[in-house]
Design a protein around this motif. Structure first.
Motif, short mmCIF file in Angstrom:
data_model
loop_
_atom_site.label_atom_id
_atom_site.label_comp_id
_atom_site.label_asym_id
_atom_site.label_seq_id
_atom_site.Cartn_x
_atom_site.Cartn_y
_atom_site.Cartn_z
N TRP A 26 0.88 -1.17 0.00
CA TRP A 26 0.00 0.00 0.00
C TRP A 26 0.92 1.22 0.00
O TRP A 26 1.76 1.36 0.89
N VAL A 27 0.77 2.10 -0.96
CA VAL A 27 1.70 3.23 -1.08
C VAL A 27 0.97 4.48 -1.50
O VAL A 27 0.01 4.43 -2.28
N ALA A 73 -11.62 4.26 6.09
CA ALA A 73 -11.27 2.84 6.07
C ALA A 73 -9.78 2.71 6.36
O ALA A 73 -8.97 3.38 5.71
N LEU A 74 -9.44 1.88 7.31
CA LEU A 74 -8.04 1.58 7.63
C LEU A 74 -7.63 0.39 6.78
O LEU A 74 -8.14 -0.71 6.93
N ASN A 75 -6.68 0.61 5.86
CA ASN A 75 -6.31 -0.42 4.89
C ASN A 75 -5.16 -1.31 5.35
O ASN A 75 -5.15 -2.50 5.06
N ALA A 76 -4.18 -0.73 6.02
CA ALA A 76 -3.01 -1.48 6.47
C ALA A 76 -2.27 -0.65 7.51
O ALA A 76 -2.34 0.58 7.48
N ASN A 110 -2.03 3.19 6.33
CA ASN A 110 -2.62 3.61 5.07
C ASN A 110 -4.13 3.60 5.26
O ASN A 110 -4.68 2.64 5.80
N ALA A 111 -4.80 4.65 4.82
CA ALA A 111 -6.24 4.75 5.03
C ALA A 111 -6.89 5.48 3.86
O ALA A 111 -6.23 6.23 3.12
N THR A 112 -8.19 5.24 3.69
CA THR A 112 -8.99 5.93 2.69
C THR A 112 -10.01 6.80 3.40
O THR A 112 -10.72 6.33 4.29
N ILE A 113 -10.09 8.07 3.01
CA ILE A 113 -10.99 9.03 3.63
C ILE A 113 -11.97 9.53 2.57
O ILE A 113 -11.56 10.06 1.54
N ILE A 140 -4.37 8.13 2.11
CA ILE A 140 -3.25 8.70 2.84
C ILE A 140 -2.32 7.60 3.32
O ILE A 140 -2.74 6.48 3.61
N GLY A 141 -1.05 7.93 3.38
CA GLY A 141 -0.06 7.11 4.07
C GLY A 141 0.59 7.98 5.11
O GLY A 141 0.87 9.16 4.84
N ALA A 142 0.83 7.47 6.29
CA ALA A 142 1.31 8.34 7.37
C ALA A 142 2.16 7.58 8.36
O ALA A 142 1.99 6.37 8.57
#
Length: 271
Positions: free
Chosen positions: A106-107, A192-195, A206-209, A231-233
């Motif tokens: 996930w990037v 959504a929390l992806n990884a 990594n998440a989708t907002i 987003i990646g953080a």
């Protein structure tokens, strides 16, 4: 991961990728998913390397639990097309290993910032790199403590994401750099929390907002359109809370959605 960084990306050698990645390798970036190491992933990377013939990759931070590894990194180089302007843009990637091979990633990369640098002809400086990203890590060994750390981090992440009413958040850095003040304002409807990866007090995710666009990007159109950003953080866990956010968001994805939306097409035909 050392072979990925130095043998594949920095050496521009796709044969190394074939030796360290599963044939079914999957990459997630924004709303796109590339499936298949040879069919989709390597051709996409070679395309970017052709755009930046001297492309380099530097690590600023690396955390791992033994199965998942997260990098805070920069890519940098000069564009192959005239006038050959340079750029340095950051990203956050999370890799999952399976059976001794990289299986999934996930990037998010700051391609919006890259485009700005290429347009104005003023590259940003590469931030200080990690002295030794490979040493001194806690090993993920399947112990009760490791499971407890991961559960603790997941609770903190879901709590932080669940409290988001708007994007970007009031605290923390998002797309730090010259173009960082240009941000899409989004009224958040769902997340959504992806990884995610946790090591000690450090966490990467990594998440989708998703939500409603409220303005903020150039051209001014699309207000009220349904949009999503990925987003990646990296951040720190302190007393069960998330602090010190350093995030990369997919502003280009938001622009693409605005161009495709009825609101964007009506209000800003040239966006």
């Amino acid at each position: 991961m050392r072979r990925y960084v130095h043998g594949f990306v920095n050496a521009h050698d796709p044969d190394v990728a074939r030796s360290i990645m599963a044939a079914e390798y999957r990459l997630h970036m924004g709303s796109d998913t590339l499936v298949g190491r040879d069919e989709q992933y390597i051709p996409a990377v070679l395309h970017q390397m052709a755009q930046f013939p001297g492309l380099g990759f530097s690590i600023h931070e690396l955390i791992t639990d033994g199965t998942r590894t997260a990098l805070l990194f920069s890519e940098h180089g000069h564009a192959g097309r005239p006038p050959g302007h340079g750029a340095a843009w950051r990203g956050v990637s999370i890799y999952r290993a399976e059976d001794g091979l990289l299986a999934e990633c996930w990037v998010e990369q700051d391609h919006f910032g890259r485009r700005h640098q290429l347009a104005v002809g003023e590259p940003e400086q590469v931030r200080p790199v990690a002295l030794d990203p490979w040493s001194g890590h806690e090993r993920g060994d399947g112990t009760d403590r490791a499971h407890a750390d991961r559960a603790h981090a997941e609770r903190a992440l879901r709590a932080w994401l669940g409290e988001l009413a708007s994007w970007p958040p009031a605290e923390g850095e998002v797309d730090a750099g010259v173009s960082g003040s240009t941000q899409p304002s989004i009224a958040v409807a769902s997340v959504a929390l992806n990884a995610f990866v946790v090591e000690g007090s450090r966490v990467a995710f990594n998440a989708t907002i998703s939500g409603t666009y409220q303005g903020g990007l150039p051209d001014g159109g699309g207000h009220g359109a349904a949009v999503a950003t990925a987003i990646g953080a990296f951040a720190r866990l302190e007393d069960g809370r998330l602090t010190g956010l350093d995030a990369i968001s997919n502003r280009v994805l938001v622009q693409r959605q605005l161009r495709a939306s009825p609101q964007g097409a009506t209000a800003s035909p040239t966006a």
